[in-house]
Design an enzyme around this catalytic site. Structure first.
Site, short mmCIF file in Angstrom:
data_model
loop_
_atom_site.label_atom_id
_atom_site.label_comp_id
_atom_site.label_asym_id
_atom_site.label_seq_id
_atom_site.Cartn_x
_atom_site.Cartn_y
_atom_site.Cartn_z
CG HIS A 20 13.13 -3.20 8.09
ND1 HIS A 20 11.77 -2.82 7.30
CD2 HIS A 20 12.78 -3.90 8.90
CE1 HIS A 20 10.96 -3.27 8.02
NE2 HIS A 20 11.42 -3.81 9.25
CG ASP B 160 12.12 -1.32 4.08
OD1 ASP B 160 12.29 -1.18 5.42
OD2 ASP B 160 11.82 -2.40 3.41
#
Lengths: 145, 479
Positions: A20, A18
């Site tokens: 983000h 991920d």
């Protein structure tokens, strides 16, 4: 400024697959504002690196792992093996957007808890409260937790 | 084996390139207008040209996309956006995905397709093409771009590293980009001017204007020392028009102050890069607003958004509409629009002061690249929301009540007392009560235009619900 000896430490980061970054930085800011020493491992962090960081900061109260891309279970699959090897022994807290798609039936939470995740949060603003509860429990051990 | 001056390349990529003299010949005898000429004309006219983003995996699909955008949108400059594998030099993965599922690539794998196909794309359209990507080390990509005849190339050692990679040391990305810039210097001496665009947009989320400009100026100085003659400095629309105009108009002023005289500098606006409204009509309004900001700020170029932004990569149809809406804002249709020049002037003063406080200590050091690395390590240079561990991200941006982006926390940036006080005054926040809501507050700043959309929808619903109004509108009138 809290003195160095008593400053509470937490390790935070985003799960392996991920990227983000924004929420991760906001949580780091929020915790620093609350007086924590934040070891931020950033985006795309394998579980192994969380374990290494905990060895380097053995006094850390918790490891906080964000996951927004729906791959939390896959990204945390090594947790039982690491725990069996005596690593990542502090509370592991996971939060974010836990399953792919908008349909959330609670199954994903169950699966993560079975993996050994200690706490699952839906709201980043709950983090300081949970850390305080865990801290209090550590100072004055509760029975039956 | 490649004989491109200054560029150390992976042998496998180098072996596929034509000889340097052949590349030079191809570029020199190209009948196409070069990007630098398009930008010069735009700057002279005082109206920005429009450029879309576009890139798909398959070659045939890329041909169709470029042709469609050119025929229907008439942009002045076109783009090839490169896929993530190629950005990270994972050429093998790019090739595998291209073979298996070209639609699975999020851009055009130029190194994999090779310079012959690159030239085919170059010759396919009238508009010059810029290569946009996000590579911390772009050397192979630049070599193939040049061999394809593309003389406009985006990126820099800071701005294509910190927002895109987790752990590439700045010294490494700066050194790789210095090779690219030195090759541009060699080209400039033979009369071939490469437009090197700097990506001041950075992480695209609440980037304080002085951080954006400071990073670009440092990269611009490094590039011009390496021999680059043409620089486009891109700034991301923040959303408060006076602040955005002040930033765009400051670009030529700061360039004169900090860069050698012989370097041409063009201000560029990226239409809002944050969370976009979902309603296509509201998105179109924001796109129009972006074009207008570019014109009022004196940008030479504006990179358009599309009304499918909230949903992901746009189709050609939406991109055409985005180009046309932006271009409309750059015509004389909206020439009557004026902004409060006194506010712009005040913003300009403080912005340029902040930039000076950020860049001057770094520029004073004998070794610019080492000074940049050291400043980021110490937090004297910083960007918010960095994907890379090589920036501290201790800077906390926050919108003030007008929507302008300020420093709630300046981290270790070397700001003077007056600068910090000014930010404080603009924000007028009660820090004690804010700390508990910090994440929510900043999240709502990030969602600035989505909230504007929600408010406007609520207002329309309220109007519709009011009995006198619905009587006036009649049945079905407000659908």
């Amino acid at each position: 400024m809290t003195s160095r000896n008593t400053q509470r430490t937490v390790i935070i980061g985003v799960a392996r697959s991920d990227a983000h970054a924004v929420a991760n930085h906001l949580i780091a800011m929020r915790l620093r504002e609350a007086g924590f020493l934040v070891v931020n491992l950033g985006v795309c962090t394998p579980l192994e690196e969380f374990a290494e960081a905990l060895s380097a900061h053995p006094d850390a109260e918790a490891v906080l792992i964000g996951s927004l891309n729906g791959h939390a279970y896959e990204d945390l699959a090594d947790l039982p093996a690491l725990r069996a090897a005596g690593r990542l022994h502090c509370p592991v807290i996971v939060g974010g957007n836990l399953s792919v798609g908008s349909h959330k039936d609670g199954d994903e939470r169950e699966r993560l808890l079975r993996l050994g995740v200690d706490h699952i949060l839906d709201d980043a603003d709950q983090i300081p409260l949970l850390l305080d509860l865990l801290h209090a429990a550590r100072v004055t051990p509760l029975t039956g937790v | 084996m490649s004989d491109l001056p200054e560029l150390d390349l992976e042998p496998r990529v180098a072996a596929m390139l034509p000889p340097w003299t052949e590349i030079m010949q191809y570029i020199r005898k190209s009948p196409k207008r070069q990007t630098v000429e398009v930008l010069r004309a735009a700057a002279a006219r005082g109206r920005p040209v429009v450029q879309p983003r576009c890139g798909v995996g398959g070659h045939g699909e890329m041909r169709t996309l470029l042709t469609t955008l050119e025929q229907r949108g008439r942009p002045d400059i076109l783009t090839i956006t490169i896929d993530s594998f190629t950005r990270l030099k994972q050429f093998r993965s790019a090739a595998q995905t291209l073979q298996r599922d070209p639609a699975g690539l999020n851009g055009y794998p130029l190194v994999t397709h090779g310079w012959r196909r690159g030239r085919e794309l170059n010759e396919l359209v009238d508009a010059p093409i810029e290569v946009r990507h996000g590579s911390p080390d772009p050397r192979e990509l630049f070599a193939v771009a040049l061999a394809s005849g593309f003389t406009s190339f985006e990126g820099g050692g800071i701005d294509y590293n910190l927002p895109y990679s987790k752990d590439v040391p700045l010294a490494r990305s700066l050194a790789a980009w210095a090779q690219v810039d030195r090759l541009c210097g060699v080209l400039a001496e033979t009369g071939v001017i490469v437009d090197r665009e700097l990506f001041g947009t950075l992480t695209a989320v609440l980037v304080p204007p002085s951080v954006s400009l400071a990073v670009c100026l440092l990269e611009a100085r490094a590039a011009s020392l390496a021999g680059v003659r043409c620089l486009s400095v891109a700034y991301p629309q923040g959303g408060e028009v006076h602040q955005d105009i002040a930033a765009l108009r400051s670009i030529p002023v700061l360039a004169r102050r900090y860069l050698p005289e012989h370097v041409e500098v063009f201000p560029v606006l990226h239409e809002f890069m944050g969370v976009f409204p979902r309603d296509p009509d509201v998105a179109d309004a924001l796109i129009l607003y972006g074009g207008l900001t570019a014109r009022l700020g004196g940008a030479a170029k504006v990179i358009n958004k599309t009304n499918q932004e909230a949903r992901g990569i746009p189709d050609a149809e939406a991109n055409v509409a985005g180009i046309r809406t932006t271009a409309l804002a750059c015509t004389d249709l909206l020439d009557f629009v004026r902004v409060d020049e006194a506010t712009v002037e005040e913003e300009t003063y403080w912005l340029q002061r902040e930039v000076a406080e950020l860049v001057e200590p770094v520029l004073a050091a004998p070794d610019l690249s080492a000074a940049i690395v050291e400043a980021f390590t110490d937090g004297r240079l910083d960007i918010p929301f960095s994907a890379s561990v090589h920036a501290r991200s201790e800077v906390i941006p926050k919108r003030d009540s007008t929507g302008a982006i300020r420093y709630l926390g300046a981290g270790r940036l070397p700001f003077s007392r007056p600068t910090l006080r000014r930010n404080e005054q603009c924000l007028r926040v009660d820090r004690a009560s804010l700390s508990g809501r910090l994440i929510d507050e900043i999240r709502s700043d990030i969602n600035f235009f989505v909230q504007a959309e929600t408010r406007s929808q609520a207002a329309r619903l309220a109007t519709r619900a009011a009995p006198t109004r619905s009587a006036v509108t009649g049945p079905g009138g407000a659908r």
